[in-house]
Scaffold this active site. Structure first.
Site, short mmCIF file in Angstrom:
data_model
loop_
_atom_site.label_atom_id
_atom_site.label_comp_id
_atom_site.label_asym_id
_atom_site.label_seq_id
_atom_site.Cartn_x
_atom_site.Cartn_y
_atom_site.Cartn_z
CB ALA A 113 -0.91 0.00 1.23
CE LYS A 114 5.45 5.04 -0.67
NZ LYS A 114 6.68 4.25 -0.49
N GLY A 115 0.48 5.87 0.48
CA GLY A 115 -0.39 7.02 0.59
C GLY A 115 0.36 8.28 0.24
#
Ligand code: GLU
Length: 424
Positions: A113-115
């Site tokens: 995941a990444k934000g």
């Protein structure tokens, strides 16, 4: 295969296009698992949020925020949060996908995941930064959690930002949940060794690669792009082991000293002045000259997409050691392979950070904390093992290290996919 309707991959040379190209190269080695390949070409979930905050002058400003969970097949989502004016959904998708590959290549029990928040943190006051962080965390609170998806620092975010994220999430759920983020301050359940872990991993993997190609570390000339958390820690370790850090570039400028820069003095200068420009006792050179200088190891440790075809043709180094995520464009990768320049891919070279994040998460769950020696010893062991596996696969199939790392990772993700099957 049909393209996604929001098709960010159509941005030529964009990071998602780079990632798709990398996945494509793995397909000949997947055998029957190729049936599941589309899983990797589509993020599982993309959340786009509005982040409105009150500025210090009373205006209301809006920022775009993102959290992408590319894969949750092997475990909860895991990956950092980036604050940068160039953040886009496409970039965050690619960074999330690279986390899936990285976590699987190192065999951590996570998806990817990444934000990110599209903002310029240097133009925000501390209070504004806190408000951005708290509102962003509340908005993505729908999809994060200690068992669901665990953010961490990335470009322009740090332990303080993680403390605000942990606090906001905890206040919202009504219980202190230290395991919701990693890279926290030590006083809030952070792990010893986490701050320097990515840079340490870059050095440890670089040393393994040098050992296998018969290059000594002692006296090696090292050039580094980026002197943030990753570049500075890697520089320190290379210098401590007798290498010469001859050039460092960041967004403020490029400094060169053929005899080796004083890395500690440079770090103090960057701390005081915000960049390498103006560092006494070194020559200032042009930004493009950085890519033409002779070195033994070149470490891109800033942003993605910096190594293009032209720079790949101009490089005079023996090894590109990727501290950044996605620094090498596919056409540059091909040129470097042809020229016999070893590329040690990001998904192994910079995996030290997320590996110690994993240790932090485990320590938070058990409420039992390890010594720095234990952490570093376990980190080195995991990275050396992961690199060894990728190296032998690259020799077995006669493929580049990046493709070998992707083969190892994709086999792990897709066989987990097959075992789980489709629901409902
Ligand atoms: N942002 C780091 C990376 O790109 C670390 C992520 C994490 O610790 O979850 O690998």
């Amino acid at each position: 295969m049909t393209a996604l309707s929001y098709a960010p991959g159509t941005v030529p040379g964009g990071p998602w296009a780079t990632y798709l190209d990398q996945v494509e190269r793995v397909r000949p080695y997947l055998g029957p698992l190729d049936r599941w390949i589309e899983t990797l070409r589509r993020p599982k979930r993309c959340l786009v949020v509005d982040v409105p905050i009150e500025m210090d002058d009373g205006r209301v400003a809006h920022f775009e925020g993102f959290r992408v969970q590319h894969s949750l097949t092997r475990g909860p989502g895991k990956g950092g949060v980036r604050y940068h004016p160039d953040v886009t959904l496409e970039e965050v998708m690619a960074l999330a996908a690279w986390m899936t590959i990285k976590n699987a290549a190192v065999n951590l029990p996570y998806g990817g995941a990444k934000g990110g928040v599209r903002c310029d943190p240097s133009a925000l006051s501390m209070k504004e930064l806190e408000r951005v962080t708290r509102r962003y965390t509340s908005e993505i609170g729908l999809v994060i959690g200690p068992q669901v998806d665990i953010p961490a620092p990335d470009v322009n975010t740090n332990a303080q930002v993680m403390a605000w994220m942990m606090d906001t999430y905890s206040m919202n759920v009504g219980a202190t949940a230290t395991g919701v983020v990693t890279g926290k301050p030590i006083a809030l359940g952070g792990s010893l060794g986490r701050v320097k872990a990515t840079g340490r991993g870059v050095f440890v993997v670089g040393r393994e690669a040098a050992r296998r190609t018969g290059q000594p570390i002692e006296g090696a000339r090292v050039a580094i792009q980026g002197f943030g958390n990753v570049g500075s820690a890697a520089a320190e370790l290379y210098a401590a082991h007798g290498a010469k850090v001859i050039a460092v570039q960041d967004s403020s400028g490029t400094v060169l000293d053929e005899h080796g820069l004083d890395v500690r003095a440079l770090a103090a200068h960057v701390e005081a002045r915000g960049g390498v420009a103006g560092f006494a006792g070194a020559d200032a050179i042009g930004a493009e000259d950085f890519w033409r200088m002779e070195s033994d190891v070149l470490i891109p440790a800033a942003l993605e997409g910096v190594l293009n075809a032209e720079r790949a043709r101009a490089l005079r180094t023996r090894m590109v050691l990727e501290g950044a995520n996605g620094p090498t464009l596919p056409e540059a990768d091909a040129i470097l392979n042809e020229r016999g320049i070893l590329v040690v891919p990001d998904v192994i070279a910079n995996a030290g950070g997320v590996t110690v994040s994993y240790f932090e998460w485990v320590q938070d769950f058990s409420s039992f904390f390890w010594t720095e020696e234990e952490i570093n010893a376990r980190l080195d062991k995991i990275l050396i093992g992961a690199f060894g596996r990728v190296w032998s696969d690259s020799e077995k199939h006669r493929i580049a290290l990046r493709t070998a790392a992707f083969v190892v990772a994709c086999e792990r993700v897709l066989s987990a996919r097959e075992l789980r099957g489709l629901y409902p």
